[in-house]
Design a protein around this motif. Structure first.
Motif, mmCIF file in Angstrom:
data_model
loop_
_atom_site.group_PDB
_atom_site.id
_atom_site.type_symbol
_atom_site.label_atom_id
_atom_site.label_comp_id
_atom_site.label_asym_id
_atom_site.label_seq_id
_atom_site.Cartn_x
_atom_site.Cartn_y
_atom_site.Cartn_z
ATOM 1 N N THR A 1 7.909 -7.978 -10.750
ATOM 2 C CA THR A 1 9.059 -8.667 -10.171
ATOM 3 C C THR A 1 8.656 -9.701 -9.131
ATOM 4 N N GLY A 2 7.428 -9.620 -8.631
ATOM 5 C CA GLY A 2 7.004 -10.518 -7.565
ATOM 6 C C GLY A 2 7.576 -10.155 -6.213
ATOM 7 N N VAL A 3 8.033 -8.915 -6.068
ATOM 8 C CA VAL A 3 8.627 -8.462 -4.811
ATOM 9 C C VAL A 3 7.528 -8.021 -3.843
ATOM 10 N N ALA A 4 7.625 -8.456 -2.594
ATOM 11 C CA ALA A 4 6.723 -8.007 -1.534
ATOM 12 C C ALA A 4 7.334 -6.773 -0.875
ATOM 13 N N LEU A 5 6.635 -5.654 -0.957
ATOM 14 C CA LEU A 5 7.170 -4.409 -0.407
ATOM 15 C C LEU A 5 7.178 -4.468 1.113
ATOM 16 N N GLU A 6 8.366 -4.281 1.692
ATOM 17 C CA GLU A 6 8.538 -4.347 3.139
ATOM 18 C C GLU A 6 8.618 -2.966 3.768
ATOM 19 N N LYS A 7 9.196 -2.007 3.050
ATOM 20 C CA LYS A 7 9.346 -0.663 3.596
ATOM 21 C C LYS A 7 9.708 0.307 2.489
ATOM 22 N N ILE A 8 9.674 1.585 2.836
ATOM 23 C CA ILE A 8 10.095 2.674 1.955
ATOM 24 C C ILE A 8 11.313 3.326 2.592
ATOM 25 N N LEU A 9 12.331 3.585 1.776
ATOM 26 C CA LEU A 9 13.526 4.284 2.232
ATOM 27 C C LEU A 9 13.608 5.632 1.518
ATOM 28 N N VAL A 10 14.025 6.662 2.243
ATOM 29 C CA VAL A 10 14.077 8.022 1.697
ATOM 30 C C VAL A 10 15.459 8.608 1.933
ATOM 31 N N THR A 11 16.071 9.120 0.857
ATOM 32 C CA THR A 11 17.394 9.734 0.989
ATOM 33 C C THR A 11 17.337 11.163 1.507
ATOM 34 N N HIS A 12 16.329 11.936 1.052
ATOM 35 C CA HIS A 12 16.214 13.321 1.502
ATOM 36 C C HIS A 12 14.815 13.843 1.228
ATOM 37 N N GLY A 13 14.560 15.065 1.683
ATOM 38 C CA GLY A 13 13.195 15.557 1.749
ATOM 39 C C GLY A 13 12.657 16.304 0.565
ATOM 40 N N HIS A 14 13.319 16.308 -0.588
ATOM 41 C CA HIS A 14 12.799 17.013 -1.756
ATOM 42 C C HIS A 14 11.634 16.252 -2.373
ATOM 43 N N LEU A 15 10.673 16.998 -2.943
ATOM 44 C CA LEU A 15 9.404 16.381 -3.328
ATOM 45 C C LEU A 15 9.542 15.349 -4.435
ATOM 46 N N ASP A 16 10.508 15.486 -5.350
ATOM 47 C CA ASP A 16 10.635 14.478 -6.410
ATOM 48 C C ASP A 16 11.152 13.153 -5.852
ATOM 49 N N HIS A 17 11.708 13.185 -4.654
ATOM 50 C CA HIS A 17 12.216 11.977 -4.015
ATOM 51 C C HIS A 17 11.236 11.372 -3.017
ATOM 52 N N LEU B 1 2.029 6.356 -0.503
ATOM 53 C CA LEU B 1 2.305 4.956 -0.808
ATOM 54 C C LEU B 1 2.388 4.120 0.464
ATOM 55 N N ALA B 2 3.030 4.659 1.485
ATOM 56 C CA ALA B 2 3.169 3.927 2.745
ATOM 57 C C ALA B 2 1.804 3.596 3.338
ATOM 58 N N LYS B 3 0.893 4.557 3.286
ATOM 59 C CA LYS B 3 -0.451 4.335 3.820
ATOM 60 C C LYS B 3 -1.198 3.301 2.989
ATOM 61 N N GLU B 4 -1.093 3.408 1.665
ATOM 62 C CA GLU B 4 -1.798 2.477 0.789
ATOM 63 C C GLU B 4 -1.286 1.047 0.945
ATOM 64 N N MET B 5 0.031 0.902 1.117
ATOM 65 C CA MET B 5 0.642 -0.419 1.156
ATOM 66 C C MET B 5 0.822 -0.955 2.569
ATOM 67 N N GLY B 6 0.608 -0.111 3.566
ATOM 68 C CA GLY B 6 0.748 -0.554 4.951
ATOM 69 C C GLY B 6 2.173 -0.865 5.347
ATOM 70 N N VAL B 7 3.117 -0.027 4.889
ATOM 71 C CA VAL B 7 4.528 -0.257 5.190
ATOM 72 C C VAL B 7 5.125 0.982 5.851
ATOM 73 N N PRO B 8 6.220 0.821 6.607
ATOM 74 C CA PRO B 8 6.862 1.960 7.261
ATOM 75 C C PRO B 8 7.796 2.711 6.323
ATOM 76 N N ILE B 9 8.116 3.934 6.726
ATOM 77 C CA ILE B 9 9.100 4.772 6.033
ATOM 78 C C ILE B 9 10.299 4.945 6.942
ATOM 79 N N GLU B 10 11.487 4.714 6.388
ATOM 80 C CA GLU B 10 12.730 4.936 7.140
ATOM 81 C C GLU B 10 13.585 5.943 6.375
ATOM 82 N N GLY B 11 14.039 6.969 7.075
ATOM 83 C CA GLY B 11 14.841 8.027 6.480
ATOM 84 C C GLY B 11 13.973 9.204 6.093
ATOM 85 N N PRO B 12 14.638 10.326 5.850
ATOM 86 C CA PRO B 12 16.075 10.564 5.926
ATOM 87 C C PRO B 12 16.520 10.885 7.356
ATOM 88 N N HIS B 13 17.618 11.626 7.491
ATOM 89 C CA HIS B 13 18.060 12.173 8.779
ATOM 90 C C HIS B 13 17.096 13.288 9.181
#
Length: 225
Positions: A52-68, A75-87
């Protein structure tokens, strides 16, 4: 995907043996994007970014189950991006990922999000502003991501086409789940299209009319058991 003229585009990439719907969303103006719930199959997700040519800016997480989110930290460490979420109420689920992975024969690693999210927060992706809705019931810290201008939401395992999330996990609760759906998702509008954590997309309006658990008619007859 939404039409290219829209400010946001979304692609769905099923990952893990549980076929969890990871979403790649991006700002069409800046081509900066986020992966929502990158639970696994990281080579497939990286290929989607390249295609897609998209530059990954961050990772978003809905909840803490392992499939999600089992491989979100990797991935965050490999790509050098932050993780936001969940609550933060889902901290205990994320803390258990190292143990949950072997139980499901999946690679999973615990992590600390760069930002825990609260109800009413917003997250930015490129020039997009995406709303955060705290929707407990499936897990206590589950959040939903809603982009109002696109009438689009990523709801994780709160709601499905023809179903709702399980409530029999630790700290799950049926009444909370139904209250999240009817009190927080329905007011966003019947015309909102949503990507669930598994299975096909739908709209809130269709589920209000036909969902056997949370349609208006079904709820008149009492909560599901």
């Amino acid at each position: 995907m939404t039409e290219s003229s829209q400010p946001m585009r979304v692609g769905i990439i099923p990952v893990t043996p549980l076929q969890q719907n990871c979403s790649l969303l991006w700002c069409t103006k800046t081509m900066r994007g986020a992966l929502v719930d990158p639970g696994g199959d990281l080579p497939k997700l990286k290929q989607a970014l390249e295609n897609t040519g998209v530059a990954l800016e961050k990772i978003l997480v809905t909840h803490g189950h392992l499939d999600h989110c089992g491989q979100a930290g990797i991935l965050a460490k490999e790509m050098g991006v932050p993780i936001e979420g969940p609550h933060e109420e889902d901290r205990f689920w994320i803390a258990a990922l190292n143990d949950d992975g072997p139980r499901w024969n999946m690679e999973a690693r615990t992590f600390e999000p760069d930002r825990w999210l609260q109800d009413g927060d917003t997250v930015s992706v490129g020039e997009l502003e995406i709303g955060v809705v705290h929707c407990p019931g499936h897990t206590p810290g589950h959040v939903v991501f809603h982009h109002a201008p696109s009438k689009f939401a990523m709801v994780g395992d709160v709601l499905f086409k023809g179903g709702i999330g399980r409530w029999d996990f630790p700290r799950g609760n049926l009444e909370d789940l139904v209250a999240s759906i009817t009190g927080k998702l329905w007011p966003l509008g019947d015309d909102v299209t949503f990507v669930p954590g598994h299975g096909p997309i739908s709209t809130f309006g269709d589920e209000r009319r036909t969902n056997p658990y949370v349609s208006d008619v079904a709820l008149k007859n009492g909560l599901p058991v």
